[in-house]
Design an enzyme around this catalytic site. Structure first.
Site, PDB file in Angstrom:
ATOM      1  N   ARG A 143       0.815  -1.214   0.000  1.00 43.45           N
ATOM      2  CA  ARG A 143       0.000   0.000   0.000  1.00 43.45           C
ATOM      3  C   ARG A 143       0.850   1.265   0.000  1.00 43.45           C
ATOM      4  NH1 ARG A 143      -3.033  -3.510   3.322  1.00 43.45           N
ATOM      5  NH2 ARG A 143      -2.068  -2.546   5.122  1.00 43.45           N
ATOM      6  N   GLU A 166       5.977  -7.675  16.098  1.00 41.98           N
ATOM      7  CA  GLU A 166       5.383  -8.093  17.358  1.00 41.98           C
ATOM      8  C   GLU A 166       4.859  -9.526  17.285  1.00 41.98           C
ATOM      9  OE1 GLU A 166       2.667  -5.568  14.869  1.00 41.98           O
ATOM     10  OE2 GLU A 166       4.630  -5.254  15.728  1.00 41.98           O
TER      11      GLU A 166
END
Length: 171
Positions: A58, A95
């Protein structure tokens, strides 16, 4: 124009507890998209880049039209295995695991001033990795620019360049 009015929020995507900010509705609204690119241009111009860099995928949607509007070249940072030729690879922690991004070794001449763009700044891990990768090829990274920033995640704190976004969410 309020760009937030053209960004769709989708709860529990891609997993429960996550709010996904979908720019598909922004891209589909010509006037809102044109205004977004105008705002990106106003934010990026003061950094005087010679090239714009977009992060797959994107980030390409922001960087490519902006490069065209500014009369600049555009360089891609892609996920592993998507670029031909000699590449420079950077592995980084997320993460939820690890990821790899790559750039063509000859895409940016050393010392070239760049601004790197992505659609969204969350925790900052991908952008920090992109900045590190760009510096490895000798780029002078002037700034990081986003369409959306999730301010409550403090991703900008991980970045050692000026950070700007068109839209910011605080919760």
């Amino acid at each position: 124009m309020n760009i937030k009015d053209h960004i769709r929020s989708i709860p529990d995507f891609p997993k429960p507890g996550i709010m996904f900010y979908d720019i598909s509705t922004l891209l589909a609204h010509a006037e809102a998209w044109r205004d977004t690119v105008r705002q990106l241009k106003e934010a990026v111009e003061p950094h005087k880049p010679a090239l714009l860099v977009g992060i797959e995928s994107r980030g390409f949607l922001a960087a490519a039209p902006l490069a065209l509007a500014m009369g600049l070249g555009f360089v891609m940072i892609r996920k592993r295995g998507k670029l031909p030729g000699d590449i420079i690879t950077h592995n980084y922690d997320l993460e939820y695991g690890t990821d790899t991004i790559e750039i063509q070794a000859d895409a940016i001449k050393p010392g070239t001033r760049v601004v790197v763009l992505d659609d969204l700044l969350a925790t900052g891990g991908t952008m920090a990795a992109a900045i590190s990768l760009l510096r490895r090829v000798g780029a002078d990274v002037a700034a990081a620019q986003f369409i959306i920033e999730l301010g409550f995640l403090n991703g900008a704190a991980k970045l050692d360049v000026p950070v700007q976004s068109v839209v910011r969410y605080e919760s």
